[in-house]
Design a protein around this motif. Sequence first.
Motif, PDB file in Angstrom:
ATOM      1  N   LEU A   1      22.594  87.681  -0.206  1.00  0.00           N
ATOM      2  CA  LEU A   1      23.160  87.731  -1.553  1.00  0.00           C
ATOM      3  C   LEU A   1      22.462  88.786  -2.404  1.00  0.00           C
ATOM      4  O   LEU A   1      23.099  89.499  -3.193  1.00  0.00           O
TER       5      LEU A   1
ATOM      6  N   LYS B   1      24.284  89.886  -5.799  1.00  0.00           N
ATOM      7  CA  LYS B   1      24.656  88.610  -6.392  1.00  0.00           C
ATOM      8  C   LYS B   1      23.409  87.807  -6.771  1.00  0.00           C
ATOM      9  O   LYS B   1      22.357  87.941  -6.150  1.00  0.00           O
TER      10      LYS B   1
ATOM     11  N   CYS C   1      21.261  84.407  -7.019  1.00  0.00           N
ATOM     12  CA  CYS C   1      21.102  83.155  -6.259  1.00  0.00           C
ATOM     13  C   CYS C   1      21.000  82.001  -7.261  1.00  0.00           C
ATOM     14  O   CYS C   1      19.930  81.740  -7.834  1.00  0.00           O
TER      15      CYS C   1
END
Length: 735
Positions: free
Chosen positions: A710, A715, A717
């Motif tokens: 991720l 992105k 977490c």
Amino acid sequence: MSYATPSLTGFTNSAEHLRGELAWMELVLRRRSLEISTRRGAQEKFDEFAGMYVSEEEIARYGEESDRSAPCGDERAGRLTERIGQLRRELDERLADAADCGVELRMPRLVRCFGLSPSDLRILICCLAPDVELRFQRYFAYLQNDVSKRRPTIQLLAELCLDEGRAAVASRATFSPDAVLLRERLLTLHGRDDTPFPARQPQVCEAVADYVLGQDRVDSALAGFVAIHVLGAALPEGSYYARHRQIETGLLDRMRSGGSLPTTYLWGPPGCGKSRLVEALARDAGARVMRADMRAWLAAAPLTRETLRTLRRDARLHECLLELSRCEALLADTAGAARAAVEEFLKENEAAGIVLTGTASIDDLSEHLAVPLWSFEIPRPAETERAALWIQELQARGLHAEDNVVDQLASCFRFTPLEIRRALDGGPVESIRTAGGPIDEAALLRRCRETSRHAIHRFARKIVPRRGWDDLVLPSDLRAHMEEICNAVRKRPRVYSDWGFESKLSLGAGLCVLFAGPSGVGKTMSAEIIAGDLGLDLYAVDLSCIVSKYIGETEKQLSKVFDEAESTNGILFFDECDALFGKRTEVKDSHDRYANIEVNYLLQRMDRYEGVVILATNLKSNLDSAFMRRLRYVVEFPFPQQEDRERIWRKVFPSQAPVGPDVDFGFLARQLKLAGGNIKNIALNAAFLAAGNGGAVGMRHVILAARRELQKTGKTCSKSDFGRYYSWVSEGARE
């Protein structure tokens, strides 16, 4: 040892005839020696130092000889003259008897082939004599009063073989470069450039001497890239060879009606039977084939006007149809001098039984060779023809394959007859036969793939299919769509040929497929699975080897890619294809115009392509609309839903990998909305983490690997994603 006078029966072979001619020539030399001996007188002996100094006696003798008008009247000379005449009559009678009995003698054929006069033949025999029997060298040294002159000079040949009254003038014409003996390379002149013309020593070319002595080989200057082929077999039966038989019939009719064969060019892919057609043509015309490999010639030696004339001489000597094979080598930028020599050679030898063969089209060849050519294209066999060829070659080897196997071989591998034979003969027959007797389909497909590997590796990376349908996680409708694509490849012979759809297609019958969808959803894997299912190699095109900043270079490289792909019989895979197949734009400057030319070229080339092309893109909307029309199948890969993600999670770990019972696949599929490519990365990284700890892959390893994946994609977490496992994520972040 002297040659015995032959008996009055016809000659039975060329060696016997040569012995008779040399016996006659020896008598001529004896008479000449007797005359010389008489003229020199008792006071003058043979001078082994002749040529090293000039004596007063020699100068005085020249004046005396100029006053001698009558030949020697010695009785021995008279008897020799009678024997010479008698032997000549006997030899002529024996030649006539041999001709009546149908015995083909090489020397008379040499005379007919090159139009030699009786004096030309005498000169040839005289020059050949020292290469057959060493004692003739002694004769010539004595007659020329010089031990270093072991071959006859032009002056001596003129005195022996030409009209003595005008020998000096006649020798100029007989030994000029345009006269038959030198023009046809039957003789070569030896001596330094400053050697006076009468003192030069002609020598029979080695290949001509070998021919007269009964040997069949080409000149040593041509060895390695020119060979004589024996009479070939007739063209095989079958629908594919109907075109070959039609071409041969037309050429034979032209030879019989016009008395000669116009310069002809046969072109087509390697192994399509061009040279086989030439051999059949020569066989039916009662000749053999002399084949000159242009590519090997250019690599081994200079291809010049002189060597081409030597080639033509050897072809005439051995009654051969001349084939210049692999003529595409002449189109190389470095072959300019060779092209000029070949062009001049073809102009000098129009309608002389010369056939060119190659893979370059007639348009490409005519652009470089400005000579009139009869041209015939021999295309690759169609799928039904390939199926018939496979059955024919399998039966010839005592093998049998089911119809579906033959259909797959014919549809997947666009082989020529030679490539089919190479695939079947690439190893022991037992290696492609199962224990029970039938053909081993997998082994034969593997051998076909090995046969079809060509130079495409310069432009593409081969992907070895390792995954199958069980590894693919897609909705059932998409899975059926993929199987339809495989079926379309396999059943092309039936639909196109048996059902007649081929007549409805104005362009190529290739298959172009588009895989569209976000990154990581299985586009490349699907291409790999299709290739594996069809038994074909998959080649991923390397765009860095294709795209060039120079105008026209991208199109050239693309042309090479498609040409090689057609001969390789693999699947061509363009990943991120929107880089090449993007939309054409309004032309505002030269850059736009040339970018549009590249797209236009791709459109045209895909129309002609006969193989399978798979395009993959993340941005379907960026493709030019003209490409969409040319696509047979468009497969939209969706982002995997939770159910599909769980299936991917369960399949991503190999069966031998130690996966702990705490790995919650349902949780991972529900919480982590990732594509299959990301899931594969997580599984692999988790395996490395577990291997570093010396244990099985547990949930903690998977969570930590998911955090890294991720982070890589940018992105965050969040606790909502990782739920009760979020503490491991936060602990890993602090570490």
